[in-house]
Design a protein around this motif. Structure first.
Motif, short mmCIF file in Angstrom:
data_model
loop_
_atom_site.label_atom_id
_atom_site.label_comp_id
_atom_site.label_asym_id
_atom_site.label_seq_id
_atom_site.Cartn_x
_atom_site.Cartn_y
_atom_site.Cartn_z
N GLU A 165 0.83 -1.21 0.00
CA GLU A 165 0.00 0.00 0.00
C GLU A 165 0.86 1.26 0.00
N ALA A 166 1.94 1.24 0.81
CA ALA A 166 2.84 2.38 0.85
C ALA A 166 3.56 2.54 -0.48
N ASP A 167 3.97 1.43 -1.08
CA ASP A 167 4.65 1.48 -2.39
C ASP A 167 3.76 2.14 -3.43
N CYS A 168 2.48 1.72 -3.49
CA CYS A 168 1.56 2.29 -4.46
C CYS A 168 1.36 3.79 -4.23
N ALA A 169 1.26 4.18 -2.96
CA ALA A 169 1.09 5.60 -2.64
C ALA A 169 2.30 6.41 -3.07
N ILE A 170 3.48 5.84 -2.87
CA ILE A 170 4.72 6.53 -3.24
C ILE A 170 4.82 6.68 -4.75
N LEU A 171 4.53 5.62 -5.49
CA LEU A 171 4.64 5.67 -6.95
C LEU A 171 3.60 6.62 -7.54
N GLU A 172 2.40 6.61 -6.97
CA GLU A 172 1.37 7.55 -7.43
C GLU A 172 1.76 8.99 -7.13
N ALA A 173 2.33 9.23 -5.96
CA ALA A 173 2.78 10.57 -5.60
C ALA A 173 3.91 11.03 -6.51
N THR A 174 4.78 10.10 -6.89
CA THR A 174 5.89 10.43 -7.79
C THR A 174 5.36 10.90 -9.14
N ARG A 175 4.40 10.18 -9.68
CA ARG A 175 3.85 10.56 -10.98
C ARG A 175 3.12 11.90 -10.90
N ALA A 176 2.38 12.11 -9.82
CA ALA A 176 1.67 13.39 -9.65
C ALA A 176 2.66 14.55 -9.55
N ALA A 177 3.74 14.34 -8.82
CA ALA A 177 4.75 15.39 -8.67
C ALA A 177 5.43 15.69 -9.99
N LEU A 178 5.66 14.66 -10.80
CA LEU A 178 6.28 14.88 -12.11
C LEU A 178 5.40 15.74 -13.00
N VAL A 179 4.11 15.44 -13.01
CA VAL A 179 3.19 16.21 -13.84
C VAL A 179 3.17 17.67 -13.38
N GLU A 180 3.17 17.89 -12.08
CA GLU A 180 3.06 19.25 -11.54
C GLU A 180 4.38 20.01 -11.56
N LEU A 181 5.48 19.32 -11.22
CA LEU A 181 6.75 20.02 -11.01
C LEU A 181 7.76 19.81 -12.13
N LYS A 236 16.24 9.51 -6.94
CA LYS A 236 15.10 9.94 -7.75
C LYS A 236 14.98 9.14 -9.04
N SER A 237 16.09 8.86 -9.69
CA SER A 237 16.05 8.17 -10.98
C SER A 237 15.39 6.81 -10.85
N GLU A 238 15.83 6.03 -9.86
CA GLU A 238 15.24 4.71 -9.67
C GLU A 238 13.76 4.80 -9.34
N LEU A 239 13.41 5.76 -8.51
CA LEU A 239 12.01 5.93 -8.10
C LEU A 239 11.13 6.25 -9.30
N TRP A 259 10.76 17.09 -13.94
CA TRP A 259 11.90 16.32 -13.42
C TRP A 259 12.83 17.16 -12.55
N SER A 260 13.20 18.34 -13.02
CA SER A 260 14.25 19.11 -12.34
C SER A 260 13.84 19.55 -10.94
N LYS A 261 12.55 19.81 -10.73
CA LYS A 261 12.10 20.29 -9.42
C LYS A 261 11.60 19.18 -8.50
N LEU A 262 11.47 17.99 -9.03
CA LEU A 262 11.01 16.88 -8.22
C LEU A 262 12.07 16.47 -7.21
N MET A 282 8.63 10.55 -20.77
CA MET A 282 9.51 11.49 -21.49
C MET A 282 10.61 12.00 -20.56
N ALA A 283 10.32 12.14 -19.28
CA ALA A 283 11.33 12.61 -18.33
C ALA A 283 12.46 11.59 -18.18
#
Length: 220
Positions: free
Chosen positions: A31-47, A75-78, A49-52, A123-124
């Protein structure tokens, strides 16, 4: 005289009758893994690569930053794993013919690429991978190699139906599978992300005809 008892080996951890022989510590939470991966994708869309940052992802996922670093070195692996998690949603349906199977998976792949989180994340990592050999290797192992399994599955089905011949040489079979994957993935990624053209049923049908029958099939 005092008897000296021999040293006893440490007892394994026992919980509810089960012996735990692995490393100590809290088990990894899906559950934590899914939350982290979803948060990563949301942050990429909003911020982008460079600001993540790992800290931003941890805040969004409501986990400690140390939780991230226990799972991913950086960050790269994530981000690669966040992309791979999306691509793992792809499945190859068995619609009874190679033509129908290919058309369906092409449309599903294109629909996945149309999602903002997929497009931005993919693309990032591809852009960063041009400057980072280790990151390219992780993209290959976590995304490309895993998705090639769809090609192997589809080819095996088509061979069982008699639609494709069996290949006697394993090396030739592997090279052909790589080529099929490159042609399908390359065409759909280019049309969707580079040309920004739609991949609709008509395009999928013409592409599949070209893939299976060659250039002569496009005369009509």
């Amino acid at each position: 005289m005092v008897a000296v008892m021999p040293k006893q080996p440490p007892r394994p951890d026992v919980t509810d009758g089960a012996v735990r022989t692995g490393p100590r510590g809290r088990p990894r939470s899906a559950e934590a893994d899914c939350a982290i991966l979803e948060a990563t994708r949301a942050a990429l869309v909003e911020l982008g690569w460079s600001k993540l940052t790992m800290g931003d992802v941890a805040t969004r996922a409501k986990v400690a930053k140390t939780t991230l670093y226990r799972r991913w070195a950086g960050k790269s692996e994530l981000v690669v794993d966040a992309v791979a998690h999306l691509f793992d949603e792809l499945e190859l349906p068995d619609l009874g013919s190679l033509t129908a199977d290919v058309e369906c998976v092409v449309l599903r792949f294109a629909a996945l690429l149309e999602r903002p989180e997929t497009r931005t994340a993919l693309m990032a990592v591809v852009a960063e991978g041009t400057r980072d050999e280790a990151l390219r290797g992780r993209i290959r192992s976590a995304i490309v190699d895993r998705q090639k399994g769809l090609v192997l599955q589809g080819r095996a089905r088509a061979q069982a139906r008699g639609e494709l011949p069996y290949e006697d040489d394993p090396a030739t079979a592997a090279r052909n599978a790589d080529l099929i994957f490159d042609v399908i993935a390359g065409a759909v990624v280019h049309r969707t992300l580079v040309s920004a053209e739609p991949v609709d049923a008509a395009w999928a049908r013409r592409f599949t005809r070209l893939l299976l029958s060659g250039l002569a099939s496009l005369r009509n």
